[in-house]
Write a protein that holds these residues in place. Structure first.
Motif, short mmCIF file in Angstrom:
data_model
loop_
_atom_site.label_atom_id
_atom_site.label_comp_id
_atom_site.label_asym_id
_atom_site.label_seq_id
_atom_site.Cartn_x
_atom_site.Cartn_y
_atom_site.Cartn_z
N TYR A 1 0.87 -1.18 0.00
CA TYR A 1 0.00 0.00 0.00
C TYR A 1 0.90 1.23 0.00
O TYR A 1 1.63 1.49 0.96
CB TYR A 1 -0.90 -0.01 1.23
N VAL A 2 0.88 1.97 -1.09
CA VAL A 2 1.78 3.10 -1.28
C VAL A 2 1.04 4.40 -1.04
O VAL A 2 -0.02 4.64 -1.64
CB VAL A 2 2.38 3.10 -2.71
N ARG A 3 1.58 5.23 -0.17
CA ARG A 3 1.03 6.57 0.05
C ARG A 3 1.97 7.58 -0.58
O ARG A 3 3.14 7.66 -0.21
CB ARG A 3 0.88 6.85 1.55
N SER A 4 1.46 8.34 -1.53
CA SER A 4 2.28 9.30 -2.25
C SER A 4 1.55 10.63 -2.34
O SER A 4 0.60 10.78 -3.11
CB SER A 4 2.59 8.78 -3.66
N GLY A 5 2.00 11.59 -1.51
CA GLY A 5 1.34 12.90 -1.51
C GLY A 5 -0.11 12.76 -1.08
O GLY A 5 -0.43 12.21 -0.03
N ARG A 6 -1.02 13.23 -1.95
CA ARG A 6 -2.45 13.15 -1.64
C ARG A 6 -3.08 11.86 -2.15
O ARG A 6 -4.27 11.62 -1.90
CB ARG A 6 -3.17 14.35 -2.26
N SER A 7 -2.34 11.05 -2.88
CA SER A 7 -2.90 9.82 -3.44
C SER A 7 -2.34 8.60 -2.73
O SER A 7 -1.30 8.66 -2.07
CB SER A 7 -2.57 9.73 -4.93
N SER A 8 -3.05 7.51 -2.86
CA SER A 8 -2.60 6.23 -2.31
C SER A 8 -3.10 5.13 -3.24
O SER A 8 -4.16 5.25 -3.87
CB SER A 8 -3.10 6.04 -0.89
#
Length: 218
Positions: A165-172
Motif C-alpha cells: 500500500y503506497v502513500r504518495s502525496g495526496r494519493s494512495s
C-alpha cells in the motif's frame, strides 16, 4: 518474532489479511520474507512480458510507461525551445529568462533518465541460462556486486507475488510486486506496478516458461 508481528500489523493497517505461507506447501516458503522487497511502486502497468522465442522471454516497458516518461522529456525540451526563442527579445539575462530555461532543462533530464532506466531490459534466457536486468551481458553483471540484477535460472525456486500500500502525496494505491525466490531464500524483484490482472497473467506465463510455481500472496 518481532519482525513477524510488525509484518502482520503492516498488513492489517493496509486492510490486508496476514499471509499464511504454509498454504504453498513448501518449507522454503516458511522462511522467506513476505513483505515487499522493493519499496514504492507505480499505480499503472509499467512492464509487459514478451516472448522473444522458445528459449527467451523479456519484460519490456509498456506503452503507457514510455508515454509517461516521454512527456517529461518533451515538455522540458519544449519549454527550453520556447524560452530560448523568446529570450532573443531581451538584451540581458535575468531571473525571468534563466529560471524557465533551467526548469525546462531539468524536466528534459528527468524525462531522459526515466526513459533510459525505465526501459532497461529484464531478460530470462534458457540458452544463456540466466535472468538479468541490464544492457550488459549476465557474465559482465555476475561479478558478485550485482546480485540484485542477475541470477542463474537454475537457482530460481519459485515466483512470489506480494502487494504494498503506497502513500504518495495526496494519493494512495496498491502496487504489486513480482519477485524471484532463489534456492537460498533470497529474493530478486523483477517488476513492481499497479495492474494486478496483468501482473498475474505475466506471472503465470513466466511460471510456465521456467517450470516454477507461483506463490501468490495478494
Amino acid at each position: 518474532m518481532l519482525k513477524e508481528i510488525l509484518r502482520k500489523l503492516s498488513l492489517l493497517s493496509a486492510g490486508r489479511p496476514p499471509i499464511d505461507p504454509a498454504k504453498f506447501g513448501d518449507p522454503l516458503a516458511l522462511t522467506v520474507d513476505w513483505t515487499p522487497a522493493t519499496r514504492g511502486g507505480s499505480n499503472f502497468r509499467t512492464h509487459k512480458l514478451v516472448e522473444v522465442d522458445f528459449s527467451r522471454v523479456e519484460f519490456k516497458a509498456s506503452m503507457s510507461a514510455r508515454i509517461f516518461y516521454s512527456i517529461f522529456m518533451i515538455v522540458g525540451i519544449g519549454v527550453v525551445a520556447v524560452f530560448s526563442v523568446s529570450r532573443e527579445r531581451f538584451d540581458t539575462f535575468s531571473v525571468e529568462t534563466i529560471m524557465p530555461l533551467l526548469f525546462g532543462a531539468l524536466f528534459a533530464v528527468i524525462g531522459g533518465l526515466l526513459l533510459r532506466f525505465g526501459t532497461i531490459p529484464i531478460i530470462f534466457d534458457k540458452q544463456v541460462g540466466y535472468f538479468w536486468k541490464g544492457r550488459k551481458s549476465p557474465q559482465e553483471l555476475y561479478d558478485g556486486r550485482s546480485q540484485k540484477k542477475v541470477a542463474p535460472l537454475a537457482d530460481i525456486h519459485a515466483l512470489q507475488l506480494v502487494s504494498e500500500y503506497v502513500r504518495s502525496g495526496r494519493s494512495s494505491f496498491y502496487s504489486y510486486e513480482l519477485n524471484l525466490v532463489l534456492n537460498d531464500g533470497r529474493r530478486l524483484t523483477v517488476i513492481d506496478h499497479g495492474n494486478l490482472v496483468r501482473l498475474r497473467e505475466d506471472a503465470k506465463k513466466l511460471s510456465e516458461f521456467l517450470g516454477k510455481p507461483v506463490w501468490d500472496a495478494i
